[in-house]
Design an enzyme around this catalytic site. Structure first.
Site, short mmCIF file in Angstrom:
data_model
loop_
_atom_site.label_atom_id
_atom_site.label_comp_id
_atom_site.label_asym_id
_atom_site.label_seq_id
_atom_site.Cartn_x
_atom_site.Cartn_y
_atom_site.Cartn_z
N ASP A 2 -8.74 -0.84 1.70
CA ASP A 2 -8.64 -0.17 0.27
C ASP A 2 -9.61 -0.51 -0.60
O ASP A 2 -10.94 0.48 -0.75
CB ASP A 2 -7.44 -0.66 -0.37
CG ASP A 2 -6.15 0.23 0.05
OD1 ASP A 2 -6.48 0.81 1.14
OD2 ASP A 2 -5.20 0.09 -0.61
N THR A 14 -3.19 5.12 -3.98
CA THR A 14 -2.05 5.78 -3.42
C THR A 14 -0.70 5.74 -3.87
O THR A 14 0.05 6.78 -3.83
CB THR A 14 -2.03 5.31 -1.80
OG1 THR A 14 -1.75 4.00 -1.90
CG2 THR A 14 -2.94 5.71 -1.02
N THR A 15 -0.37 4.80 -4.73
CA THR A 15 0.98 4.45 -5.36
C THR A 15 0.90 5.36 -6.49
O THR A 15 1.78 6.06 -6.80
CB THR A 15 0.95 2.98 -5.43
OG1 THR A 15 0.88 2.32 -4.27
CG2 THR A 15 2.56 2.74 -6.19
N ASP A 33 0.72 -1.25 -0.07
CA ASP A 33 0.06 0.01 0.12
C ASP A 33 0.79 1.19 -0.06
O ASP A 33 1.53 1.35 0.90
CB ASP A 33 -0.84 -0.10 1.37
CG ASP A 33 -1.85 1.04 1.37
OD1 ASP A 33 -2.45 1.45 0.31
OD2 ASP A 33 -1.85 1.97 2.28
#
Lengths: 543, 535
Positions: free
Chosen positions: A394, A96-97, A63
């Site tokens: 997520d 998020t990445t 994550d």
């Protein structure tokens, strides 16, 4: 010594300040460095990171936000990237990445312009414009799914959830989990969905396959006193009292002292104390409740009192669980027994204590209304469970978002390629420096499909060529052309069900652009010496 | 990890950057796999009936000698994060199944070892994971196909005893397997609810005592409390005891709120004394009136009270722990009473016999409560030459109890001695040939890894391991029988059905799933960031 120029001390000794173009380039380098660390986690074939902190606690994760947080970034420019990862996490939960990787790539693209002395503000202006255009385009092409049709709606949510889980450890069981996630999110009150009301409980041991969803509330057996085992452990249609009262024989007030003149009074005082607690207990029993749950401890006396009357009790129940029960039963948590009546007691169909792995769980099911559910997660090791929990979180967030905003776009780099193509076309219609800069932004967008294929070990140049060709030649038909992970090639990712909520992409674009612009607009950093360094300097000065 | 920007200036991105190191890509993967293999190799020698024990000395100098995988790993205090994962893996198997804690680690290690050569071939780690996942699926399906059922009921529990014996085979108790296996099965059956297929372990108490040999271990139909009667002159044996369980001390009651009693005259002093005396009298009277013939108290007695209890011929035990009180209450059907005034006859528990026994030559005494009215609690009293042996004995019995419980929950079994693994290996290998693509390699690797347990088993038994395993493999394929395994104890037959060596199906499936899960997780890591100085 005629050219003696006095040194002017403006800042505290030890202050680090650097400025100008060199500094900006250095900041970009730092950001790119951290992005390089992060980018191998992108996509379904992305890898995990094992991060051990100085206390020896290790975390395995994929994550982006978690990695960024654990890295403990101190570089001021890089900190902005950490912030956008966090904001993406709290806003959308997934992607998020991508947001960090994309911001890094914008900076990378702008490096050559900075070297050629293009003013940073010009860059910023162009990037903002490009970002705006992209957002418009997404809104235009995103596909609205049919909210009315229950079946279609459900399957769309499931696809979004499984796309979010693709890159995670639990990808192997994404079908089962996406089902669970969608059910869990749908169990919430549609008017005010609160993701907190979905509990995720981790139980070590057991295989991933044994995870399950409880349509209600479940929590681990709390610390219990002697007598607890004598209480019944299964109730049909129980009545539940939710309390925030300490049920223990103890002094009412700290530091109070009773003065007794007459020894005969002694017994009365003792009895008065007992009466205080007995009164509370009697009121609870009178209300007809046969399950008593409290946030605060329930002592041994109360435990035995309840056991004697075949009532189940649990003290020190976690706040989250109490809240979930309160919402799902529609009853308030009581903090006094005064005026405690049967109306304040909640109901459900079944309460049972069950053995899960080596733990015992109290499971409440069959509530009249919906509003909360609990996922029991099983797995071999603590880190494994922790990472699974993050992944589920997520997915829950994504489904939650998708429910509020039912538009979806295709993932696997398809939407990025489409936007890139769109911007290239748009750039051709404008004059001036902006043309090149918008093209640069368009090029930056390509990082997502490129990195996905690179992480999968494909020939990324080849794949990019195919994608570009597809998108430019037939922009209408190939609008959703993205990376095909299964067959090392390209395909229509909308057809292969790699779906993402459009909201996630919208947020990613603006957050990444904001961060990149922020880094670009900085031309000087003044860093005050930390307290430790300060001491060192003054010590050295004294020598 | 010092970094420089394009103009050569160093910059610090993360806190304490100079004290952190980073491994990436294949370097990281190799370091992880190596760490996992080291742990697995350490455990290999503990597999099987002839597996060896390990001595572990902890920080406080406490010595543990054991052969139980989970215990070894737990006490090793590993620091490497990957090794820690394996420790938890073994713990997970222990919590869920209670047996096969060594095999699961060995299997995970073997899976990673096999993947090493696949990585060198250039296969993407996630492809390997996918292959493993598929292979694991095939293996589990195969297990379901080859599993056998054993039949038993309360009277006829011979097959359960045999299963417990297999589990005890590798332990220190193996001299007395027959007896201990029997005790374990009886204990489980005593508390089991065969209809609901539920066994509550907290109703079985394991009590250890040094002195005697492991062979003297006995099953007591009731509860032992390591206490003696509060007064040496109290009777040592009570028949048809009626037990009062109290959680209030035999002392004058004290308010919880701070208090101060002002005594300013002789009269008041005498009054106070009288009141106190009355308390004791009242307490003992209330107990006597309820009809109790034995008092168990969670707290202490005043000497005054003790004396009165003796006078009234009320045997009593003080400072009984909370968990014991609870167990006794359940077993005898007593209610726990918090105040003397609430004591009534209905709240008393019943037990056929309560005896104070001295055990061994030492002066230590124990109180045994037998023939309780709800006899659903039993105690296994483990004896042994020294503390280490007793502790290991307890652990072994725990394993045997787990196996029995698992069989009650699910009576399907697979054959031991590596038979199930070899059979699965053959099946997986066969399936790999039907698979085109890169996965074929990893599926085949899985089939190889499955053999690691039988190989370790054979080599621990002093056989030529590869020869023995390949021989069985051949025999299994020829006869298409899944119950041929390694003849560890040289009984002259490879037929595990005849030798009655089997494992529970649930345990085996769990073992495969958990090991695969762990291998997948470790393979997925390609970046390690940690403080320097740690390996």
């Amino acid at each position: 010594m005629s050219h003696f120029t006095p040194t002017i001390v403006l800042l505290k000794e030890g202050t680090d300040s650097s400025q100008g173009k060199g500094h900006l380039l250095s900041n970009i380098d730092a950001c790119v460095e951290i992005v390089n660390t992060l980018k191998t986690t992108l996509g379904p074939r992305g890898m995990d990171k094992l991060i051990t902190n100085d206390r020896g606690k290790s975390t395995v994760t994929n994550d982006g936000a978690t990695v960024m947080r654990l890295l403990d970034v101190v570089h001021p420019a890089v900190q902005t990237l950490v912030d956008i990862a966090m904001s993406q996490d709290s806003e959308v939960g997934d992607g998020t990445t991508s947001v960090v990787v994309f911001a890094g790539e914008i900076l990378e693209q702008s490096r050559s312009f900075i070297k050629e002395n293009v003013h940073p503000q010009t860059l910023i202006k162009a990037f903002r414009k490009a970002c705006f255009k992209c957002r418009e385009r997404i809104k235009e092409i995103a596909i609205e799914s049919n909210v009315e049709d229950e079946k279609q709606w459900n399957s769309m949510l499931k696809k979004c959830a499984s796309t979010a889980m693709n890159s995670k450890l639990i990808a192997g069981h994404k079908d089962a989990f996406s089902d669970m996630v969608v059910q869990a999110v749908r169990s919430l009150d549609p008017e005010f969905p609160e993701v907190d009301l979905i509990g995720i409980k981790k139980v070590g041991g057991g295989a991933m396959e044994e995870s399950f969803l409880v349509n209600g509330v479940a929590f681990k057996k709390t610390f219990s006193y002697a007598g607890f085992e004598q209480q019944p452990k299964k109730f049909n249609e129980p009545k539940i009292a939710l309390l925030n009262i300490e049920l223990e024989l103890k002094n009412e007030k700290e530091n109070a002292e009773i003065r007794i003149k007459d020894p005969k009074e002694y017994q009365k005082i003792v009895e008065a104390e007992w009466e205080l607690i007995y009164e509370k207990l009697e009121k609870i029993v009178e209300s007809g409740a046969n399950i008593v749950l409290s946030r605060l401890p329930i002592g041994d006396l109360a435990t035995q009192y309840f056991a004697d009357r075949d009532i189940f009790c649990a003290g020190r129940v976690e706040e989250g669980d109490m809240k979930r029960l309160s919402v799902i039963t529609g009853k308030q948590i009581q903090s006094t027994t005064n005026g405690f009546t049967s109306e304040m007691v909640g109901k459900c169909e079944l309460m049972e204590e069950k053995q899960i792995g080596s733990e015992r769980y109290n499971i409440f099911t069959g509530f009249e209304k919906q509003g909360s559910s609990t996922i029991i997660l099983r797995g071999g090791a603590e880190q494994f469970l922790a990472e699974s929990e993050r992944s589920l979180h997520d997915a829950i967030m994504v489904v939650h978002r998708a429910m509020l905003n039912s538009k979806v776009v295709a993932g696997g780099g398809a939407i990025e390629m489409e936007l890139s193509q769109y911007l290239h076309e748009y750039a051709k219609t404008i004059y001036g420096k902006e043309q090149m800069l918008i093209s640069a932004f368009a090029k930056a967008l390509e990082i997502i499909p490129r990195q996905i294929s690179q992480n999968a070990g494909f020939d990324s140049v080849d794949i990019m060529n195919k994608l570009r060709k597809g998108h430019f030649e037939k922009p209408k038909e190939n609008i959703w052309m993205g990376v095909d992970i299964e067959n090392e090639g390209v395909c229509n990712t909308m057809d292969s069900f790699v779906w993402e909520p459009s909201l996630m992409k919208l947020n990613m674009l603006s957050a990444a652009t904001d961060a990149a612009c922020l880094v670009l607009s900085v031309d000087e950093t003044v860093k005050s010496p930390s307290l430790q360094e300060n001491n060192k300097i003054s010590m050295e000065g004294r020598k | 990890m010092l970094r420089f920007d394009s103009s050569g200036k160093p910059f610090i991105i993360i806190r304490d950057q100079d004290q952190k190191e980073r491994l990436t890509g294949s370097e990281a993967r190799k370091a992880n796999i190596l760490a996992a293999m080291t742990v697995a190799n350490l455990m290999k020698t503990s597999i099987g009936p002839l597996g060896m024990d390990k001595i572990l000395v902890d920080q406080d100098g406490e010595v543990t000698a054991t052969n139980d995988g989970a215990t070894i790993l737990k006490n090793m205090q590993v620091e490497n994060p990957i090794a820690k994962l394996l420790v938890e893996l073994s713990q997970g198997q222990d919590d869920e199944i209670g047996d096969g804690t060594t095999s699961v680690v060995v299997l995970a290690g073997a899976l990673l070892e096999e993947s090493l050569s696949l990585l060198e071939k250039g296969i993407h780690p996630s492809k390997i994971s996918e292959g493993y996942e598929k292979a694991c699926d095939i293996a589990v399906k195969h297990l379901l196909k080859i599993c056998d059922k054993i039949e038993f009921d309360k009277e006829n529990c011979g097959s359960l005893v045999k299963a417990a014996k297999t589990s005890l085979g590798s332990k220190i108790v193996n001299q007395y397997t027959e007896k201990i296996a029997k005790i374990s099965v009886e204990a489980v059956l005593a508390v089991a609810d065969l209809e609901r297929k539920d066994v509550r372990f907290d109703l079985i108490k394991l009590e250890g005592k040094t002195g005697g040999t492991l062979g003297d271990t006995e099953l007591i139909d009731g509860i032992i409390i390591p206490k003696n009667f509060s007064h040496p002159q109290m009777p040592k044996q009570i028949k048809n005891a009626k037990i009062a369980i109290l959680t209030c001390p035999f002392e004058p009651p004290k308010p919880k709120t701070g208090h101060k009693l002002d005594i300013d005259s002789v009269k008041k002093y005498k009054e106070l004394l009288e009141i106190e005396q009355n308390y004791f009298k009242e307490m003992t009277d209330l107990v006597k009136k309820s009809g109790a013939t034995l008092v168990l108290c969670q707290w202490g007695f005043d000497d005054e009270a003790n004396h009165l209890l003796l006078q009234k011929k009320l045997p009593a035990v003080r400072w009984v722990s909370g968990t014991d009180i609870e167990l006794i209450a359940i077993a005898t059907g007593a209610r726990i009473v918090p105040r003397f005034s609430e004591l009534t006859e209905k709240k008393l528990g019943k037990a056929g016999m309560v005896i104070e026994k001295s055990i061994g030559t030492t002066d230590e005494k124990m109180i045994v409560i037998e023939k309780c009215s709800n006899t659903k609690t039993v105690t296994i009293l483990v004896k042994g030459g020294n503390k280490m042996v007793v502790e290991e004995g307890k652990r072994s019995i725990h394993d045997a109890l787990c196996v029995t419980r698992n069989l009650i929950k699910d009576n399907r079994i697979v054959y031991g001695g590596g038979a199930a693994e070899i059979s699965c290996s053959v099946a997986v290998n066969k399936a790999s040939k039907e698979n085109t693509g890169v996965e074929q390699y990893s599926i085949r690797a899985f089939s190889q890894a499955l053999l690691s347990v039988p190989i370790a088993l054979a080599s621990n038994s002093g056989l030529n391991s590869l020869e023995a395993v390949s021989e069985i493999q051949l025999k299994q394929m020829e006869k298409e029988s899944s119950f041929l395994g390694i003849d560890c104890l040289s009984k002259g037959t490879n037929n595990m059905k005849e030798q009655y060596v089997f494992d529970t199906l649930r345990g085996k499936i769990q073992e495969f799933l958990l090991a695969t899960q762990m291998a997948k997780m470790i393979l997925k890591i390609d970046d390690i960031i940690r403080p320097t100085g740690q390996y």
